[in-house]
Write a protein that holds these residues in place. Structure first.
Motif, PDB file in Angstrom:
ATOM      1  N   ARG A  13      39.150  43.029  38.491  1.00 22.59           N
ATOM      2  CA  ARG A  13      39.050  41.929  38.480  1.00 22.59           C
ATOM      3  C   ARG A  13      40.629  41.187  37.781  1.00 22.59           C
ATOM      4  NH1 ARG A  13      33.467  43.271  35.031  1.00 22.59           N
ATOM      5  NH2 ARG A  13      35.336  44.797  34.791  1.00 22.59           N
ATOM      6  N   VAL A  14      41.096  39.899  38.350  1.00 23.77           N
ATOM      7  CA  VAL A  14      42.553  39.854  37.350  1.00 23.77           C
ATOM      8  C   VAL A  14      42.359  38.527  36.511  1.00 23.77           C
ATOM      9  CG1 VAL A  14      45.018  39.077  37.657  1.00 23.77           C
ATOM     10  CG2 VAL A  14      43.754  41.489  39.116  1.00 23.77           C
ATOM     11  N   GLY A  15      42.238  38.375  35.865  1.00 20.23           N
ATOM     12  CA  GLY A  15      41.647  37.378  35.218  1.00 20.23           C
ATOM     13  C   GLY A  15      42.950  36.216  34.286  1.00 20.23           C
ATOM     14  N   VAL A  16      43.032  34.814  35.307  1.00 23.05           N
ATOM     15  CA  VAL A  16      44.054  34.458  35.331  1.00 23.05           C
ATOM     16  C   VAL A  16      43.520  33.236  34.393  1.00 23.05           C
ATOM     17  CG1 VAL A  16      44.937  35.024  37.578  1.00 23.05           C
ATOM     18  CG2 VAL A  16      43.267  32.672  36.896  1.00 23.05           C
ATOM     19  N   ALA A  17      44.067  32.147  33.295  1.00 22.75           N
ATOM     20  CA  ALA A  17      44.134  31.252  32.469  1.00 22.75           C
ATOM     21  C   ALA A  17      42.821  30.073  33.104  1.00 22.75           C
ATOM     22  CB  ALA A  17      45.561  30.811  32.206  1.00 22.75           C
ATOM     23  N   ALA A  18      42.095  29.583  33.113  1.00 24.63           N
ATOM     24  CA  ALA A  18      41.219  28.363  33.281  1.00 24.63           C
ATOM     25  C   ALA A  18      42.448  27.329  33.207  1.00 24.63           C
ATOM     26  CB  ALA A  18      40.175  28.979  32.993  1.00 24.63           C
ATOM     27  N   ALA A  52      50.075  39.761  46.830  1.00 31.08           N
ATOM     28  CA  ALA A  52      51.279  40.733  47.788  1.00 31.08           C
ATOM     29  C   ALA A  52      51.081  42.264  46.473  1.00 31.08           C
ATOM     30  CB  ALA A  52      52.905  40.497  46.646  1.00 31.08           C
ATOM     31  N   VAL A  53      51.033  42.500  45.329  1.00 31.14           N
ATOM     32  CA  VAL A  53      50.791  43.273  44.452  1.00 31.14           C
ATOM     33  C   VAL A  53      50.220  44.232  44.831  1.00 31.14           C
ATOM     34  CG1 VAL A  53      50.632  45.085  42.185  1.00 31.14           C
ATOM     35  CG2 VAL A  53      52.542  42.493  42.936  1.00 31.14           C
ATOM     36  N   CYS A  54      48.642  43.608  44.948  1.00 30.78           N
ATOM     37  CA  CYS A  54      47.335  44.576  45.139  1.00 30.78           C
ATOM     38  C   CYS A  54      47.320  44.872  46.998  1.00 30.78           C
ATOM     39  CB  CYS A  54      46.453  43.348  44.725  1.00 30.78           C
ATOM     40  SG  CYS A  54      46.411  43.034  43.423  1.00 30.78           S
ATOM     41  N   ALA A  55      47.932  43.884  48.023  1.00 33.71           N
ATOM     42  CA  ALA A  55      47.682  44.563  49.090  1.00 33.71           C
ATOM     43  C   ALA A  55      48.853  45.904  48.950  1.00 33.71           C
ATOM     44  CB  ALA A  55      48.210  43.716  49.461  1.00 33.71           C
ATOM     45  N   GLU A  56      49.942  46.077  47.893  1.00 33.35           N
ATOM     46  CA  GLU A  56      50.677  47.345  47.870  1.00 33.35           C
ATOM     47  C   GLU A  56      50.388  48.032  47.639  1.00 33.35           C
ATOM     48  OE1 GLU A  56      53.530  47.128  49.661  1.00 33.35           O
ATOM     49  OE2 GLU A  56      53.524  49.247  48.891  1.00 33.35           O
ATOM     50  N   ALA A  57      49.107  48.641  46.868  1.00 30.23           N
ATOM     51  CA  ALA A  57      48.734  49.628  45.282  1.00 30.23           C
ATOM     52  C   ALA A  57      47.303  49.737  45.781  1.00 30.23           C
ATOM     53  CB  ALA A  57      48.291  48.669  44.025  1.00 30.23           C
ATOM     54  N   LYS A  58      47.398  48.583  47.502  1.00 29.00           N
ATOM     55  CA  LYS A  58      45.630  48.946  48.299  1.00 29.00           C
ATOM     56  C   LYS A  58      44.814  48.781  46.948  1.00 29.00           C
ATOM     57  CE  LYS A  58      46.980  51.161  52.451  1.00 29.00           C
ATOM     58  NZ  LYS A  58      47.918  51.129  51.727  1.00 29.00           N
ATOM     59  N   LEU A  59      44.303  47.966  46.115  1.00 32.79           N
ATOM     60  CA  LEU A  59      43.394  47.392  45.289  1.00 32.79           C
ATOM     61  C   LEU A  59      42.991  46.039  45.753  1.00 32.79           C
ATOM     62  CD1 LEU A  59      45.684  47.237  41.871  1.00 32.79           C
ATOM     63  CD2 LEU A  59      43.483  48.748  43.011  1.00 32.79           C
ATOM     64  N   ASP A  60      41.702  45.745  45.542  1.00 27.35           N
ATOM     65  CA  ASP A  60      40.587  44.788  45.806  1.00 27.35           C
ATOM     66  C   ASP A  60      40.554  44.129  44.411  1.00 27.35           C
ATOM     67  OD1 ASP A  60      39.326  43.037  47.190  1.00 27.35           O
ATOM     68  OD2 ASP A  60      37.584  44.645  47.372  1.00 27.35           O
ATOM     69  N   CYS A  61      41.629  42.797  44.513  1.00 26.70           N
ATOM     70  CA  CYS A  61      41.909  42.013  43.521  1.00 26.70           C
ATOM     71  C   CYS A  61      40.871  40.386  43.677  1.00 26.70           C
ATOM     72  CB  CYS A  61      42.965  41.959  43.628  1.00 26.70           C
ATOM     73  SG  CYS A  61      43.934  43.087  42.885  1.00 26.70           S
TER      74      CYS A  61
END
Ligand SMILES: Nc1ncnc2c1ncn2[C@@H]1O[C@H](COP(=O)(O)OP(=O)(O)OP(=O)(O)O)[C@@H](O)[C@H]1O
Ligand SMILES: Nc1ncnc2c1ncn2[C@@H]1O[C@H](COP(=O)(O)OP(=O)(O)OP(=O)(O)O)[C@@H](O)[C@H]1O
Ligand SMILES: [Mg+2]
Ligand SMILES: [Mg+2]
Lengths: 259, 236, 268, 243, 268
Positions: B7-12, B37-46
């Motif tokens: 779960r990636v937090g961004v500023a609301a 891009a980063v999550c695809a690369e690291a195989k993370l489901d963001c």
């Protein structure tokens, strides 16, 4: 008499006290407070600004609230209608929006009208605090006007008649009987509204007035500590509130009421 | 597939062009593309989780989110509370004033002027340290946008901020211009922006670091940045 | 008994009546409470107003100082008519606030429900009007108030707030408050309803004193004995009009109307 | 100046369908109202109990209630929500882990309603206490004398009797509740103020959206006022108007 | 006159007294208002309590149903003693709320200041206790209330709120409210203070009726004539104690103490 006159030595009070002390010790030992000395000077200044804003705007606001309440409770239509409208609009929209519209709304006009920068009023238009004072005052006046309306309407009619019967001018009836009775009746609510006003003051930080809340947010964003600065803020506001509540209690107890 | 969910937090609050929501609630912007891009690369489901800026660190430390991608500069102070990945962008800091003000981006030029900065930024630190004695007043704004508006209104004489933010501003508003970059001070202006992570979450940090390095190398980074910037935002 | 009747009731034509009520009508919504009441009292007169419950006695008294606005009619105090104008809804309203205020300072009222100011002590209640309206010096007002408190037997309650008083004590405080302004005309609405016989006797003495000083009194009462002893004129209000009027002897010993006879039957 | 007015009049941004933001604003309003109603009702229940406890309770209850109203009113709502939502759920989950249960995920909405309710409760306690005190003592005595239970006295005499004195204060608190929901932004609840800021920040049409949000808030207030006036007229029955 | 004295005052030892007050003391702060009052009334007794203003009559009456908490002493209603416990500040407090409530439903009180509920109409005031406390069906309560309103002559004010009533009308509404609960014991605090003689006569008749039904009454009054006609026992309260007590004839015609003689002097 009142609870505050009873002794501190009652057992349950000692328990409450112990819990309080326990929390403070826990916070002091397990949390990070090393930043405190660096900010202490600014914190004191910030508290000063907060208090100054609170007192100025609640005093001014109350001065406006009385006629607003009176106009609504007993005034002719041409007075009560505008008073009601003012209260409705101010109470009906968030203070933050009002502050914003005042400060940045006017500001965006200045951008199109640079001549104003030559006028005598520019030093005030340029500073932020006049907008903060104005917005906070209007807000307090509107909320308190509403409370005073109820309080004025609640004073027993007979007591006002007694005043009139003795030939008191409307102003004397108002000053000696109606207003003191209404204020006394409104005091508990008034105390609450003043505390609310205290907690509304931080909004001025959004227009660059540096109050204690602004300093604390500064600390939070500098240190990235989650709870400590907020706990300190809570403590500061608690102490200020405590003083306010005691002051209002004292005022309330000046006229004993049966029951 | 069975990728790990992050779960990636961004500023609301929107921070264009990095993160902003559109009217249908989708988050867009350069940082969102970076995240994808980063999550695809690291195989993370963001998944994007908007949290108010005020609550973003507690959200991280109390496990409501796992990472922060919110243009957060890597500083010593913050490292005491959270960890950071390697930097993923870094831009210079500049000063903007009204057109033809004659102000230069140094202590002499700013003498007796009112300068505005966003509160709790590296710029605020810089102005305090380097211009604190020279200027008449430092005004602190909650958002950069408000500082910009007050420059246009004439309430402040100059503002200091990230070159990207000011670039967009002077292009859209004819009132003002950028008068130049300030002298660099790495101790204050920091080492760029990184992904904020929980302390001790080293596995995730490694994944992000590796992925950032990979997309820099394989050209993905340059590819999605093109649509936003006409220079390399990664910095030196 | 009726020692007061030799007062100034034999009015000369020159001096105007202290109170003159002329053709007073009062409606509350659809209810016509007063249907044309006329009454006049000379200086030093003590007029007792009697009548059944709800017959409009309080309303009439309250119209005299305009606490209740008459629907029709004229009120004059010592020859000065309170100026009125139509209020646009079929009633009247005061036309001259300053005049009304001036006239009210010459009147004092003891209310049926006392209406003491709850946020002031007994002393505070008594000195309020003298200090605030008459401009009496505070110390003088206090000195006078203490005398009055003594007179009504309430010295020990000087600093007590009204809600902690017994009914009779509240009534006495209200009487002291009215006496403190030394008015020309006093309006008493059942001033002895909460008092024991002993105190009724004392209030009687006070009223007799006041009459001797030349003050005029309108007084609503249910105590026929009290009315008989203190008044030199008795007015019987029934069905919104003055049904009978005269010196107490004639009223009590030779009532003309059936209505009054019945009313007095229980008292005899 | 012309540009300024033009910026205000970019009506198409308010369209209900994306790319217009009207729908988002309305959804935000709905969330705000949900939280406000929930918090207010919870607060009212706490307030009634709190005021009754403060006036008629024993010394221990009174002291505890004093601590409650003073603390909660004193501590900024932001602090409370952060403490309750983050520290609170943290502690709860550690406790759950200790007893071997699954960790719970408390929604921001529920936490928000709870916090607003607790805060409103403290203020309403004070408003109601003042109003209770304004009911003439004799009326309560009369009720007791006829053998009413404390609850009956409360329901039949004190509550209706104090209503005219309480309505203005309670109305204020309701309006505050509708706007206090802005705090829930901290826990990521998309209520009206947050979506307004998002719309403004994204489109740069700050004034348009702030005006629009202002109007929405004002509308809520105006509609509330109709209800409030009606309640007040009802509450003041039997009380002669003062002049 | 005193037609009621042949009531049940000749008490047998078996039936407990309807009201029994034993050694009642009451302090207000530093002021000792009641200094040991004992009094007992049998079923059907009408006890008139007389005494100077501020002598503690209301306080005593209010202690009977615990509106004022005694500092010391015992109150029993029909043989059942209201259980009390120390309140830790030198006074007493009720020990059993349910018992107190149950006992209070058998008592009814007419207050000196009426204490009508301002937010209910006259009818609402009257049916409130029957419907809410006794569980009488609303319609039945209304039917009964209308009879009572008729009896006190207030039918036309059925739907009016108390603040729009005249003093006497308020008092009559308060009396009707008390009658509506059909209590065993009635506590009247100056129930005729705002009434005209005609109505006083009617209230007298009501009280006589009630006594005949076997209800007990304690009644504070300043009207000696009223006390004499209605009561079979008169109690004179002075200086916080019962200074004299007995059937009206002896009290009025042969007062023993100087204090009572003086008190009655003005009435004779
Ligand atoms: N709540 C109170 N606090 C303090 N003093 C009180 C309170 N209530 C009554 N008193 C005092 O107690 C005394 C007795 O009062 P009480 O009302 O019993 O008198 P009472 O005999 O009924 O007089 P009255 O005929 O005037 O009604 C008075 O001196 C009064 O001032
Ligand atoms: N404000 C009002 N609104 C409506 N009706 C009223 C109002 N005030 C008084 N009345 C009515 O007017 C009538 C006369 O009232 P008023 O108070 O003058 O009677 P009173 O003669 O003083 O009676 P009492 O001896 O019972 O005090 C009553 O029927 C009463 O109900
Ligand atoms: Mg009357
Ligand atoms: Mg009494």
């Amino acid at each position: 008499m009142g609870p505050e006159l009873r002794s501190w030595k009652e057992p349950h009070r000692l328990v409450l006290l112990a819990i309080g002390v326990g929390i403070i010790i826990f916070a002091a030992v397990y949390m990070r407070w090393d930043w405190l000395p660096r900010y202490s000077g600014r914190l004191v200044e910030g508290v000063g600004t907060t208090l100054w804003l609170l007192f100025l705007t609640s005093a001014l606001g109350f001065l406006f609230a009385v006629p607003l309440g009176l106009a609504q409770a007993a005034g002719p239509v041409w007075l009560s209608a505008p008073a009601r409208m003012f209260c409705t609009v101010i109470r009906g929209t968030p203070l933050l929006l009002q502050l914003w519209l005042l400060y940045y709304g006017l500001g965006s006009l200045f951008a199109f009208w640079p001549e104003i920068r030559q006028s005598w009023a520019w030093p005030y238009l340029r500073s932020a605090w006049p907008y903060g004072v104005l917005a906070l005052t209007m807000s307090f006046a509107a909320y308190e006007g509403e409370v005073m309306r109820g309080a004025f309407a609640g004073v027993p009619k007979g007591e006002l008649e007694a005043g009139r019967a003795y030939g008191m001018s409307p102003f004397t009836v108002f000053r000696r009987i109606w207003l003191p009775r209404a204020i006394h009746r409104a005091l508990p609510t008034l105390a609450g509204e003043t505390v609310l006003q205290l907690k509304a003051t931080p909004l001025v930080a959004t227009i660059t007035v540096v109050d204690v809340y602004a300093i604390i947010s500064r600390v939070r964003q500098d240190t990235y500590l989650t709870y400590e600065p907020l706990l300190l803020l809570a403590l500061i506001y608690m102490m200020l509130t405590g003083v306010l509540v005691l002051a209002f209690r004292w005022l309330e107890a000046r006229v004993p009421v049966k029951g | 597939a069975s990728a790990e969910t992050v779960r990636v937090g961004v500023a609301a609050e929107p921070y264009p062009p990095f993160t902003e929501p559109d009217a249908s609630g989708n988050w867009t912007g350069w940082e969102i593309e970076f995240m994808n891009a980063v999550c695809a690369e690291a195989k993370l489901d963001c998944v994007v989780t908007p949290v108010a800026w005020d609550g973003i660190i507690p959200a991280l430390t109390s496990n409501k989110i796992d990472a922060i991608i919110g243009s957060m500069s890597i500083t010593e102070e913050r490292m005491k509370t959270i960890d950071f990945s390697d930097k993923y962008y870094n831009t210079p800091s500049v000063i903007a004033t009204a057109k033809d003000s004659g102000i230069t981006p140094d202590a002499a030029g700013l003498a007796d002027k009112i300068i505005g900065v966003q509160v709790s930024t590296i710029h605020q630190d810089y102005v305090t340290t380097h211009f604190g004695d020279a200027v008449a007043e430092i005004k602190e704004y909650q958002t950069q946008d408000e500082a910009n508006q007050d420059l246009a209104a004439g309430r402040v004489d100059a503002i200091m901020a990230d070159s990207l933010a000011l670039d967009a501003f002077v292009k859209s508003d004819t009132c003002c211009e950028i008068v130049g970059a300030v002298e660099d001070d790495p101790a204050i202006l920091g080492a760029g922006v990184g992904v904020g992570l929980r302390k001790g979450d080293d596995a995730l940090r490694e994944k992000f670091n590796t992925a950032i390095a990979t997309i820099r190398e394989n050209g993905t980074y340059a590819e999605f940045s093109k649509a936003y910037f006409d220079f390399d935002i990664y910095g030196k | 008994m009726s020692s007061l009747q030799s007062g100034s009731s034999a009015s000369s034509n020159e001096t105007p009546p202290a109170v003159d009520i002329d053709g007073l009508h009062k409606w509350f919504g659809d209810l016509e409470v007063l249907k044309g009441v006329s009454l006049s009292a000379q200086n030093g007169d003590v007029v007792a107003i009697i009548g059944g419950s709800g017959s409009g006695k309080s309303t009439m008294l309250r119209c005299v100082n305009m606490l209740e606005l008459p629907t029709k009619g004229k009120i004059s105090i010592q020859g000065e008519t309170i100026s009125m104008k139509p209020d646009g809804r079929g009633g009247l309203q005061p036309a001259n606030a300053a005049q009304l205020r001036r006239i009210r300072t010459r009147l004092a009222m003891v209310f049926q429900s006392f209406n003491l100011w709850q946020h002031m002590t007994v002393l505070g209640n008594i000195i309020e009007a003298p200090v605030q309206v008459m401009g009496v010096k505070r110390d003088d007002a206090i000195a006078r108030a203490e005398k009055l408190l003594d007179r009504v037997g309430l010295s020990d309650k000087r600093d007590v707030y009204p809600s902690f008083l017994s009914g009779g004590q509240q009534q006495r405080a209200a009487i002291a408050r009215a006496l403190a302004v030394e008015p020309d005309v006093m309006l008493f609405d059942e001033p002895t309803s909460a008092l024991d016989p002993e105190l009724v006797g004392e209030v009687l003495a006070v009223i007799a004193d006041l009459a001797r000083e030349g003050r005029t009194m309108l007084l609503v009462t249910h105590e026929m004995k009290f009315a008989r002893e203190v008044a030199n004129q008795v007015v019987f209000l029934a069905d919104g009009v003055i049904a009978e009027q005269g010196p107490p002897e004639t009223i009590y010993s030779a009532p003309k109307s059936e209505r009054l006879k019945k009313f007095l039957a229980t008292v005899q | 100046m012309i540009e300024w007015v033009a910026g205000l009049a970019a009506w198409e941004l308010l369209a209900l369908e994306p790319p217009g933001w009207g729908g988002v604003l309305l959804k935000g309003l709905a969330v705000s109202l949900q939280v406000a109603v929930g918090g207010y009702v919870l607060g009212f229940l706490i307030g009634i109990g709190g005021a009754a406890g403060k006036l008629y309770g024993g010394p221990i209850l009174r002291d505890i209630l004093d601590v409650y109203t003073t603390l909660v009113r004193a501590v900024p709502e932001l602090v409370l929500i952060l403490l309750l939502y983050y520290a609170g759920t943290d502690a709860l989950n550690q406790f759950m882990a200790l007893i071997g249960a699954e960790p719970m995920d408390i929604s921001g909405l529920a936490a928000g309603i709870f916090v607003i309710g607790v805060v409103q409760g403290a203020y309403q306690t004070e408003v109601l206490r003042g109003a209770f005190k304004a009911v003439p003592h004799g009326q309560i005595e009369a009720a007791r004398a006829y053998g009413m239970t404390s609850f009956q006295v409360l329901r039949r005499i004190t509550l209706p009797g104090m209503l005219p004195h309480a309505v203005p204060g309670l109305a204020n608190l309701w309006l505050i509740a509708t706007k206090d929901t802005a705090l829930l932004a901290v826990v990521g609840v998309a209520e009206l103020t947050l979506v307004t800021r998002q719309a403004g920040g994204t489109t740069k049409s700050y004034f348009l959206f702030f005006f629009a949000a202002g109007l929405l808030y004002l509308m809520v207030t105006l509609i509330s006022n109709v209800g409030i006036r009606r309640i007040e007229r009802y509450a003041r029955r039997g009380m002669p108007a003062v002049r």
